[in-house]
Scaffold this motif. Structure first.
Motif, PDB file in Angstrom:
ATOM      1  N   ASN A  81      26.254  52.567  48.779  1.00 30.52           N
ATOM      2  CA  ASN A  81      27.041  51.349  49.025  1.00 30.52           C
ATOM      3  C   ASN A  81      28.024  51.008  47.913  1.00 30.52           C
ATOM      4  N   ALA A  82      28.091  51.837  46.869  1.00 29.12           N
ATOM      5  CA  ALA A  82      28.988  51.547  45.755  1.00 29.12           C
ATOM      6  C   ALA A  82      30.448  51.753  46.156  1.00 29.12           C
ATOM      7  N   ARG A  83      31.300  50.932  45.600  1.00 26.91           N
ATOM      8  CA  ARG A  83      32.754  51.107  45.782  1.00 26.91           C
ATOM      9  C   ARG A  83      33.244  52.276  44.948  1.00 26.91           C
ATOM     10  N   PHE A  84      32.588  52.488  43.786  1.00 25.46           N
ATOM     11  CA  PHE A  84      32.963  53.556  42.862  1.00 25.46           C
ATOM     12  C   PHE A  84      31.762  53.825  41.973  1.00 25.46           C
ATOM     13  N   LEU A  85      31.599  55.083  41.580  1.00 28.56           N
ATOM     14  CA  LEU A  85      30.504  55.483  40.708  1.00 28.56           C
ATOM     15  C   LEU A  85      31.031  56.130  39.443  1.00 28.56           C
ATOM     16  N   MET A  86      30.443  55.751  38.311  1.00 30.59           N
ATOM     17  CA  MET A  86      30.661  56.471  37.057  1.00 30.59           C
ATOM     18  C   MET A  86      29.308  57.009  36.605  1.00 30.59           C
ATOM     19  N   THR A  87      29.276  58.300  36.292  1.00 29.15           N
ATOM     20  CA  THR A  87      28.015  58.923  35.938  1.00 29.15           C
ATOM     21  C   THR A  87      28.278  60.152  35.086  1.00 29.15           C
ATOM     22  N   SER A  88      27.229  60.937  34.863  1.00 25.17           N
ATOM     23  CA  SER A  88      27.385  62.209  34.148  1.00 25.17           C
ATOM     24  C   SER A  88      26.813  63.301  35.050  1.00 25.17           C
TER      25      SER A  88
END
Length: 343
Positions: free
Chosen positions: A263-270
């Motif tokens: 449901n995220a609009r955008f993801l930041m991850t590794s």
């Protein structure tokens, strides 16, 4: 038959066979108090396929049931991608069902993924099992301990699993390598205040510290997300930023985690499971890579932008929490901040 010493048993590129004829996962021995003694390689049973020992190809059009032994690892990301390889086979041959034999001591959150996936793929069975209980007239493929297979470190992961299952990787198009089977999983709806709100998501913690986003970068990461989207930033773990909310307590199991990413609009991850989940749900993503070339993990993810941090001294390291390695990673992220990097 050659009996493996303890070190060889735990690092064997395949599953193990006990003196009593039981198929055993090295992982289950490693995390238990049971000595890894008296075992031989399951690959000594010639009728069971092991591509690391003898590469093979399979005509799956002629099969209705396949036994996947000790697949698909004990991490969430490896499991998602390994199941994508099974999904590619099942997409071509819908009548096939799989019996997936799993390490019984795998982490609970990984076990939960297989419980969610079972209605799509077939049965999930805990190891050990008697080798003679697997039907002689059905395909049996061993994927055990794949971390120690040389090709695992040199091939894109989905290609590795396809090859290990006897499928030429080039025979499967990139649109069938992006984990979209996750869309078919029966997931709950978000039941919190965020169910009707847009948010950006930060998933900084990988299965090993050397691949995680360091604490020193996380506030800057939240700030970049806020500046780009002007949406609240949710995430897992504490970050000191006025626009950030830690939702760790609201992600109580694997199903919940999948839903938060979905449901995220955008993801930041590794280099984490989150990047593979996001690909399955077409969530736009930026992902940082430190020890593994991005093309080995996210080559087929159209919505993912990979940021490769040039750390040649750490290339190929699968796991590390050593202070010196983490200092190298931290310095690389600090250089990224100093460069005024922006989404």
């Amino acid at each position: 038959m050659t009996i493996l010493d303890e070190v060889s048993a735990l690092t064997n590129a395949g599953s193990l066979l006990s003196r009593d004829g039981e198929i055993v996962a090295s992982y289950d021995l490693e995390v238990s108090d049971v000595a890894a003694e008296g075992y031989r390689a399951l690959s000594t049973v010639q009728e069971i396929k092991n591509a690391n020992v003898a590469p093979f190809e399979v005509d799956y059009s002629r099969l209705t049931r396949v036994h996947v032994i000790n697949g698909m690892g004990v991490t969430l990301g490896d499991s998602i991608i390994g199941l994508t390889a099974l999904a590619a086979i099942k997409r071509r041959h819908p009548r096939i069902s799989f019996v997936i034999y799993r390490p019984s001591r795998a982490p609970a959150y990984v076990r939960q993924l297989y419980e969610l996936a079972a209605p799509i793929f077939g049965a999930v069975v805990d190891l050990p099992v008697d080798v003679d209980s697997l039907p002689d007239d059905e395909l049996r493929v061993d994927l055990g301990n794949h971390l120690f297979w040389p090709n695992f470190s040199s091939m894109p992961m989905v290609d590795f699993f396809l090859w290990a299952l006897g499928i030429p990787p080039d025979d499967v198009g990139p649109d069938h390598k992006s984990n979209d089977w996750l869309k078919r999983v029966n997931l709950p709806a978000l039941s919190t205040e965020w169910a009707s709100k847009e948010y950006a998501l930060l998933c900084p913690t990988a299965s090993t510290p050397v691949r995680s986003i360091p604490n020193s970068f996380r506030a800057a990461a939240v700030n970049r997300l806020w500046e780009k989207f002007h949406l609240p930033v949710l995430g897992f773990g504490k970050v000191d930023h006025q626009h950030y909310t830690d939702i760790s307590s609201l992600s109580v199991n694997t199903a919940a985690f999948l839903v938060w990413v979905k449901n995220a609009r955008f993801l930041m991850t590794s280099d984490t499971a989150a990047v593979h989940i996001a690909a399955g749900f077409d969530v736009p993503t930026v992902a940082f890579f430190t020890t593994i070339p991005p093309e080995l993990r996210v080559r087929d993810y159209a919505a993912c932008t990979a940021v490769n941090l040039p750390l040649p001294e750490l290339q190929g390291i699968q796991a590390s929490g050593r202070a010196g390695d983490l200092e190298i990673v931290d310095r690389a992220y600090q250089k990224l901040i100093a460069s005024n990097w922006a989404l």
